[in-house]
Structure formats: structure tokens, C-alpha cells
Design an enzyme around this catalytic site. Structure first.
Site, PDB file in Angstrom:
ATOM      1  N   ASP A   1       0.829  -1.214   0.000  1.00  0.00           N
ATOM      2  CA  ASP A   1       0.000   0.000   0.000  1.00  0.00           C
ATOM      3  C   ASP A   1       0.862   1.262   0.000  1.00  0.00           C
ATOM      4  O   ASP A   1       0.539   2.246  -0.658  1.00  0.00           O
ATOM      5  CB  ASP A   1      -0.881  -0.025   1.256  1.00  0.00           C
ATOM      6  CG  ASP A   1      -2.171   0.747   1.071  1.00  0.00           C
ATOM      7  OD1 ASP A   1      -2.540   1.009  -0.087  1.00  0.00           O
ATOM      8  OD2 ASP A   1      -2.807   1.080   2.081  1.00  0.00           O
TER       9      ASP A   1
ATOM     10  N   LYS B   1      -9.602   8.604  10.773  1.00  0.00           N
ATOM     11  CA  LYS B   1      -9.685   8.843   9.322  1.00  0.00           C
ATOM     12  C   LYS B   1      -8.279   8.664   8.738  1.00  0.00           C
ATOM     13  O   LYS B   1      -7.415   9.530   8.870  1.00  0.00           O
ATOM     14  CB  LYS B   1     -10.226  10.252   9.111  1.00  0.00           C
ATOM     15  CG  LYS B   1      -9.864  10.974   7.848  1.00  0.00           C
ATOM     16  CD  LYS B   1     -10.433  10.408   6.583  1.00  0.00           C
ATOM     17  CE  LYS B   1      -9.836  11.143   5.384  1.00  0.00           C
ATOM     18  NZ  LYS B   1      -8.609  10.485   4.894  1.00  0.00           N
TER      19      LYS B   1
ATOM     20  N   GLY C   1      -0.007  15.682   9.526  1.00  0.00           N
ATOM     21  CA  GLY C   1      -0.014  15.847   8.076  1.00  0.00           C
ATOM     22  C   GLY C   1       0.694  17.127   7.686  1.00  0.00           C
ATOM     23  O   GLY C   1       1.558  17.623   8.428  1.00  0.00           O
ATOM     24  N   SER C   2       0.290  17.670   6.556  1.00  0.00           N
ATOM     25  CA  SER C   2       0.997  18.830   6.006  1.00  0.00           C
ATOM     26  C   SER C   2       0.607  20.127   6.711  1.00  0.00           C
ATOM     27  O   SER C   2      -0.472  20.221   7.313  1.00  0.00           O
ATOM     28  CB  SER C   2       0.701  18.934   4.517  1.00  0.00           C
ATOM     29  OG  SER C   2      -0.676  19.171   4.334  1.00  0.00           O
TER      30      SER C   2
ATOM     31  N   GLY D   1      -3.023  21.387   8.096  1.00  0.00           N
ATOM     32  CA  GLY D   1      -3.039  21.691   9.534  1.00  0.00           C
ATOM     33  C   GLY D   1      -3.643  23.063   9.799  1.00  0.00           C
ATOM     34  O   GLY D   1      -4.443  23.232  10.736  1.00  0.00           O
TER      35      GLY D   1
ATOM     36  N   GLU E   1       0.620  17.695  14.423  1.00  0.00           N
ATOM     37  CA  GLU E   1       2.013  17.336  14.153  1.00  0.00           C
ATOM     38  C   GLU E   1       2.202  17.546  12.661  1.00  0.00           C
ATOM     39  O   GLU E   1       1.653  16.808  11.851  1.00  0.00           O
ATOM     40  CB  GLU E   1       2.273  15.885  14.580  1.00  0.00           C
ATOM     41  CG  GLU E   1       3.729  15.629  14.886  1.00  0.00           C
ATOM     42  CD  GLU E   1       4.471  15.066  13.691  1.00  0.00           C
ATOM     43  OE1 GLU E   1       4.912  15.882  12.843  1.00  0.00           O
ATOM     44  OE2 GLU E   1       4.606  13.841  13.606  1.00  0.00           O
TER      45      GLU E   1
ATOM     46  N   CYS F   1       8.386  13.227   8.597  1.00  0.00           N
ATOM     47  CA  CYS F   1       8.263  14.639   8.986  1.00  0.00           C
ATOM     48  C   CYS F   1       9.520  15.122   9.709  1.00  0.00           C
ATOM     49  O   CYS F   1       9.886  16.291   9.624  1.00  0.00           O
ATOM     50  CB  CYS F   1       7.024  14.854   9.824  1.00  0.00           C
ATOM     51  SG  CYS F   1       6.854  13.654  11.120  1.00  0.00           S
TER      52      CYS F   1
ATOM     53  N   GLU G   1       9.853  21.896   2.886  1.00  0.00           N
ATOM     54  CA  GLU G   1       9.802  20.450   3.102  1.00  0.00           C
ATOM     55  C   GLU G   1       9.514  19.764   1.765  1.00  0.00           C
ATOM     56  O   GLU G   1       8.553  20.105   1.077  1.00  0.00           O
ATOM     57  CB  GLU G   1       8.689  20.109   4.099  1.00  0.00           C
ATOM     58  CG  GLU G   1       8.614  18.634   4.401  1.00  0.00           C
ATOM     59  CD  GLU G   1       7.625  18.302   5.507  1.00  0.00           C
ATOM     60  OE1 GLU G   1       6.503  18.819   5.480  1.00  0.00           O
ATOM     61  OE2 GLU G   1       7.994  17.504   6.391  1.00  0.00           O
TER      62      GLU G   1
HETATM   63  P1  ADP Z   1      -0.828  14.797   1.693  1.00  0.00           P
HETATM   64  O1  ADP Z   1      -1.201  15.984   0.841  1.00  0.00           O
HETATM   65  O2  ADP Z   1       0.594  14.511   1.592  1.00  0.00           O
HETATM   66  O3  ADP Z   1      -1.716  13.616   1.499  1.00  0.00           O
HETATM   67  P2  ADP Z   1      -2.242  15.890   3.850  1.00  0.00           P
HETATM   68  O4  ADP Z   1      -1.787  16.759   4.932  1.00  0.00           O
HETATM   69  O5  ADP Z   1      -3.094  16.472   2.760  1.00  0.00           O
HETATM   70  O6  ADP Z   1      -0.989  15.225   3.209  1.00  0.00           O
HETATM   71  O7  ADP Z   1      -3.041  14.648   4.420  1.00  0.00           O
HETATM   72  C1  ADP Z   1      -3.026  14.202   5.745  1.00  0.00           C
HETATM   73  C2  ADP Z   1      -4.413  13.733   6.125  1.00  0.00           C
HETATM   74  O8  ADP Z   1      -5.295  14.846   6.105  1.00  0.00           O
HETATM   75  C3  ADP Z   1      -5.040  12.697   5.208  1.00  0.00           C
HETATM   76  O9  ADP Z   1      -5.730  11.754   6.014  1.00  0.00           O
HETATM   77  C4  ADP Z   1      -6.019  13.497   4.395  1.00  0.00           C
HETATM   78  O10 ADP Z   1      -7.103  12.731   3.914  1.00  0.00           O
HETATM   79  C5  ADP Z   1      -6.486  14.502   5.404  1.00  0.00           C
HETATM   80  N1  ADP Z   1      -7.068  15.737   4.858  1.00  0.00           N
HETATM   81  C6  ADP Z   1      -6.852  16.297   3.649  1.00  0.00           C
HETATM   82  N2  ADP Z   1      -7.548  17.444   3.536  1.00  0.00           N
HETATM   83  C7  ADP Z   1      -8.221  17.629   4.691  1.00  0.00           C
HETATM   84  C8  ADP Z   1      -9.081  18.652   5.204  1.00  0.00           C
HETATM   85  N3  ADP Z   1      -9.412  19.716   4.484  1.00  0.00           N
HETATM   86  N4  ADP Z   1      -9.558  18.504   6.454  1.00  0.00           N
HETATM   87  C9  ADP Z   1      -9.219  17.435   7.207  1.00  0.00           C
HETATM   88  N5  ADP Z   1      -8.407  16.462   6.788  1.00  0.00           N
HETATM   89  C10 ADP Z   1      -7.905  16.537   5.543  1.00  0.00           C
END
Ligand code: ADP
Length: 491
Positions: free
Chosen positions: A91, A177, A230-231, A235, A252, A286, A385
Site C-alpha cells: 500500500d 480517518k 499531516g501537512s 493543519g 504534528e 516529517c 519540506e
Molecule cells: P498529503 O497531501 O501529503 O496527502 P495531507 O496533509 O493532505 O498530506 O493529508 C493528511 C491527512 O489529512 C489525510 O488523512 C487526508 O485525507 C487529510 N485531509 C486532507 N484534507 C483535509 C481537510 N481539508 N480537512 C481534514 N483532513 C484533511
């Protein structure tokens, strides 16, 4: 194995709109599964299930019982180690030995928080001294309520464990999620939860598109806590979304961590830790030490050895023997990393090694281990990053200059320093503005130790006791113990 259902209220449900999306094996770009794409209606069901389990059962009152479930989950993860690791490789793309570490660490995380749940049972109330003896006060810790955990794709099951284990230990119920790129092991965790008999509604897992259900979940008035990894841009969106109902929030986010190598370092060790610090997990980490500062006296020699070593790294499908670098997670990430490399080349930054797709791999999202040298401090290769196997290196002359360059970043997740002079290492560690500092190494991570960043790298700490506190509220119960009237009215 099928992944086209959601795990809500202890049941496997087909999404209301019947939609799914593909999960792709990044090593060959082939579909491996159709994954359920939750709609907002499905997310609502998950919130209601978690709310009900929190408000209408005694889950939050039973820390010892929670510890039993956590240990059962840990044991089941260990029993399924081989299978889970293989799913993770297919995956996510990571090499098998790294996937095995992740799964073992995930099990260890559940065991660790089982211990903390037991400790919570023993030390629930703390009497605190007050300045007025007519009163007494007890402080207790309680679960924050319904939590929503949104996780990234770089360590799929491990990131789930970092949030699910402490949340359950604290007595929260939650909605998990997973990232759309890597949902499979999260759904396996759902099967494990079901197998060990975790009460319905305590852990709900909704797969789906982040931009569709994420904003709904993070703004939902019935959710008390959001924990996100996440990003930085997402965030920031989540912070805004969670602000509507003033949620407890932990974040984070990204990093651009510096690794300072002094001239007295063992060069072989330096090469090994620099490579591990940026090529491990294809650099999709990260805390990756993606900026390396090398003391001028050893700069040419270290660069030469590093480039030689990087070229020997075996790149390939994660299940192949001896592979150290697998494909990046998906096409989007591959494109982003390639764009960053292209930008560096276009701007004339010196490429020491790598910088392209490996010649022998026509398919899959593979990128060679890439080293840029003498990177200007204002260049995006130095400031942004990249989240891929790309390291930016430059030389420094003095300790003070190295510290100043390391701290010159919007991020503050991690930092590393290498020298035989421990006093110097300690001094530098004290001056780096980051939440995690490694001395004479880079990246080793322990469940017992706090994890999180300064500045735009986030808010709060995961792991250790701090990870549990993320999911706890603090309550004071103060009583008036005197027989005397209070005297405000009745004096
Ligand atoms: P990447 O772009 O590298 O996938 P993200 O920060 O977008 O990294 O993703 C981290 C997580 O945040 C994933 O589980 C993604 O589905 C979720 N995500 C993306 N957009 C949103 C949003 N607007 N609100 C909440 N969660 C989100």
C-alpha cells in the site's frame, strides 16, 4: 481482502452513496483494492456512534478494562505481523524490514498505553494543598470526550497507533480517518478491534477523501478533540475549522530539520546517519534531517563518501531482498518531489548525486537518493519540506553559524548534532529550537519519549505520558469544609 466498507458502531457498513476509490501499489502503479469513500452522511453516523459510546456507556470510567483491550489489540497485531507488514509494503511502498519495524512499534504502542491506562486507574485523584485551609481540592483527569484522529500515509498503521492507543487509554471514543493513499492497515485495525471485542462505537474507522469529509469532521460540534498529523497547509485549515467550536487540538505538521556534523565526527558514522536521516522511508518522514550542515574541514571528504554510499543503495520493490529505498507513495508525491528536484537543477544548485528516476525501473514512483550541495539558504531546496529522498547540504565555519543556520526555519520539529565532544553536542542541543534533538544519530524514535514540534511544526506532543495527556481534561473538585458561614452575605 475487501476494503469497501466502513467500520462504524462495531459494524461494517457500505458507504451510503456506494462510492469507492482505488488504492494503488506504488511499485507498479496497479490497483490493489477498492476502498470505501465515506460521505458526510457516513461520517455523521460515525460521530453519533462515538458520541453515544462516550455519553451512554461507562467506557470512560473503566481504565483497567481499557488496558485489557489495548493489550489484546497489541497481541493481535503481533500475531498478524507478517500479513500486516506485507499489506503496508504493497500500500505504501516501503521496504519490508521497515514495515516490520512499524508494525512491531504499533503493537508496542498499544502495550505502552495499556500500562498508562492502568496507572490512570491507580492515580486518578490528586489532593492539592490550598492557601485557605477551609477548603480542600482534588484534581482528577478525565477523557476529553469524542476524538477525531486524522493521519497521514507515511507510517499508516503506526500513525494510527500513535493516536488510537492513547485516546482509548484515556477513555475517549474516536473516529479514525486514515489517509486515502494508505487506508488498508487502518481497516485491518478495525477487524482487530472487532476480533478482540472492543465495544461498539468506541473506535470508528472511516476511509475517504480528506477534502470531502475532513472539514465536516473537524468542524463537527459533537467532536471534542481533533488530533492531526499531516501537512502544514491542511493543519492550518484544520485549525480554522476546529476554531468554530473551540476544540482541543493537537497538530504534528511538517519539518525541515537540520543535522549539524562537526569535523571531529567519525565519517563512516556520519555517512550512515545522514543517509538514514533522509533516505529512510524514502525521505517521507516529517522529522527527516533534510538539511545537513557540515564543518568546512571535512566537507569535501564527507560529500565524496556520501555520494558514493548513496549510489550503492538498492532501489526497488519493497518486498525484494536488500532493498533500502522503495517507491514514493503515489503519483502526486512523486511529481512534487520531481518538481522540487527540477527546480533545483534549473536554478543551478549543484547536484552531487541522483536527481532522477532509476534507469532500471520504468514503472513505479521511484526517485534516486538525491544530494544537492552548497545549497543557498534562500533556495526552496533549503527552506521547504520536500518529503522525499532529497537532501540539501552546505558547509559551515563556526558552531555559532551552524546553530543560527539550523534555527533559520519556519519549522522546529527536530534537529541533530554529531561530534565526539559531548559537551559541544549538549550545548548545541540546548540551543536548537526544535522539539526533538538527536545526538550522534538521527531518527530513532521511542514510544516513551515526547514527539512534536516548535513553530509551524505543530502544537502539543504525542507519545509517552504527553501522548496520554493529549486526550485528557483536568478537573478540580474543590469543597468548602468549614462549619463557619462564608460571610459574604451572612456575616
Ligand atoms: P498529503 O497531501 O501529503 O496527502 P495531507 O496533509 O493532505 O498530506 O493529508 C493528511 C491527512 O489529512 C489525510 O488523512 C487526508 O485525507 C487529510 N485531509 C486532507 N484534507 C483535509 C481537510 N481539508 N480537512 C481534514 N483532513 C484533511
Amino acid at each position: 481482502m475487501s476494503y469497501n466498507q466502513l467500520y462504524i458502531n462495531g459494524q461494517w457498513l457500505t458507504p451510503k452513496n456506494g462510492q469507492t476509490f482505488s488504492s494503488i501499489d506504488p511499485s507498479n502503479e496497479q490497483e490493489i483494492a477498492q476502498v470505501a469513500a465515506a460521505s458526510v452522511e457516513d461520517a455523521e453516523l460515525a460521530v453519533q456512534a462515538a458520541r453515544q459510546a462516550f455519553d451512554q456507556t461507562d467506557w470512560s470510567q473503566q481504565p483497567k478494562q481499557r488496558a485489557v483491550y489495548l493489550r489484546a489489540i497489541a497481541q493481535e497485531i503481533r500475531q498478524q505481523l507478517d500479513q500486516l507488514a506485507e499489506i503496508e509494503v504493497r500500500d505504501n511502498g516501503k521496504p519490508l524490514p521497515e514495515a516490520v519495524w512499524d508494525i512491531q512499534d504499533a503493537a508496542g504502542c498499544f502495550d505502552f498505553y495499556a500500562d498508562l491506562a492502568e496507572q490512570l486507574a491507580e492515580n486518578q485523584d490528586e489532593q492539592i494543598p490550598l492557601s485557605d485551609e477551609r477548603f480542600s481540592s482534588v484534581v482528577c483527569k478525565e477523557a476529553v470526550g469524542v476524538a477525531c484522529a486524522i493521519i497521514p500515509w507515511n507510517y499508516p498503521l503506526l500513525m494510527a497507533a500513535w493516536k488510537v492507543a492513547p485516546a482509548l487509554a484515556a477513555g475517549c471514543t474516536l473516529i479514525l480517518k486514515p489517509a486515502e493513499a494508505t487506508s488498508l492497515t487502518a481497516m485491518e485495525l478495525g477487524r482487530i478491534a472487532e476480533k478482540v471485542g472492543l465495544p461498539a462505537g468506541v473506535l470508528n474507522i472511516v476511509t475517504g477523501i480528506g477534502s470531502e469529509i475532513g472539514p465536516y469532521l473537524t468542524a463537527h460540534p459533537e467532536i471534542d478533540k481533533v488530533a492531526f498529523t499531516g501537512s502544514v497547509p491542511i493543519g492550518k485549515q484544520i485549525m480554522q475549522s476546529a476554531a468554530h467550536s473551540v476544540k482541543n487540538l493537537s497538530l504534528e505538521l511538517g519539518g525541515k530539520s537540520a543535522f549539524i556534523i562537526f569535523a571531529d565526527s567519525d565519517l563512516d558514522a556520519a555517512v550512515e546517519w545522514i543517509m538514514f536521516g533522509i533516505f529512510w522511508n524514502q525521505g517521507q518522514v516529517c522529522s527527516a534531517t533534510s538539511r545537513v550542515l557540515v564543518e568546512q574541514a571535512i566537507y569535501p571528504e564527507l560529500l565524496k563518501r556520501l555520494a558514493e554510499a548513496a549510489q550503492k543503495i538498492k532501489i526497488g520493490q519493497g518486498l525484494e531482498a536488500d532493498v533500502k529505498l522503495g517507491p514514493l507513495v503515489n503519483a502526486k508525491q512523486y511529481q512534487q518531489v520531481m518538481n522540487a528536484i527540477q527546480q533545483g537543477k534549473q536554478d543551478g544548485v549543484t547536484l552531487m548525486s541522483g536527481g532522477k528516476r532509476p534507469a532500471h525501473l520504468a514503472q513505479g514512483y521511484y526517485v534516486e537518493p538525491t544530494i544537492f550541495m552548497d545549497v543557498p539558504v534562500e533556495h526552496p531546496l533549503w527552506t521547504d519540506e520536500i518529503f522525499g529522498p532529497v537532501v540539501a547540504i552546505r558547509a559551515f565555519e563556526t558552531e555559532q553559524e551552524a546553530i543560527q543556520l539550523a534555527n533559520q526555519s519556519i519549522f522546529g520539529l527536530a534537529g541533530a548534532v554529531m561530534s565526539k565532544d559531548m559537551a559541544r553536542c549538549q550545548r548545541v542541543a540546548g540551543k536548537l529550537r526544535a522539539g526533538i534533538i538527536w545526538i550522534n544519530c538521527s531518527q530513532p524514535t521511542f514510544t516513551e519519549a515526547p514527539w512534536g514540534g516548535y513553530k509551524q511544526s505543530g502544537i502539543g506532543r504525542e507519545l509517552g505520558i504527553w501522548g496520554l495527556e493529549n486526550y485528557l481534561e483536568i478537573k478540580q473538585i474543590t469543597s468548602y469544609d468549614s462549619d463557619q458561614p462564608w460571610g459574604w452575605y451572612n456575616s
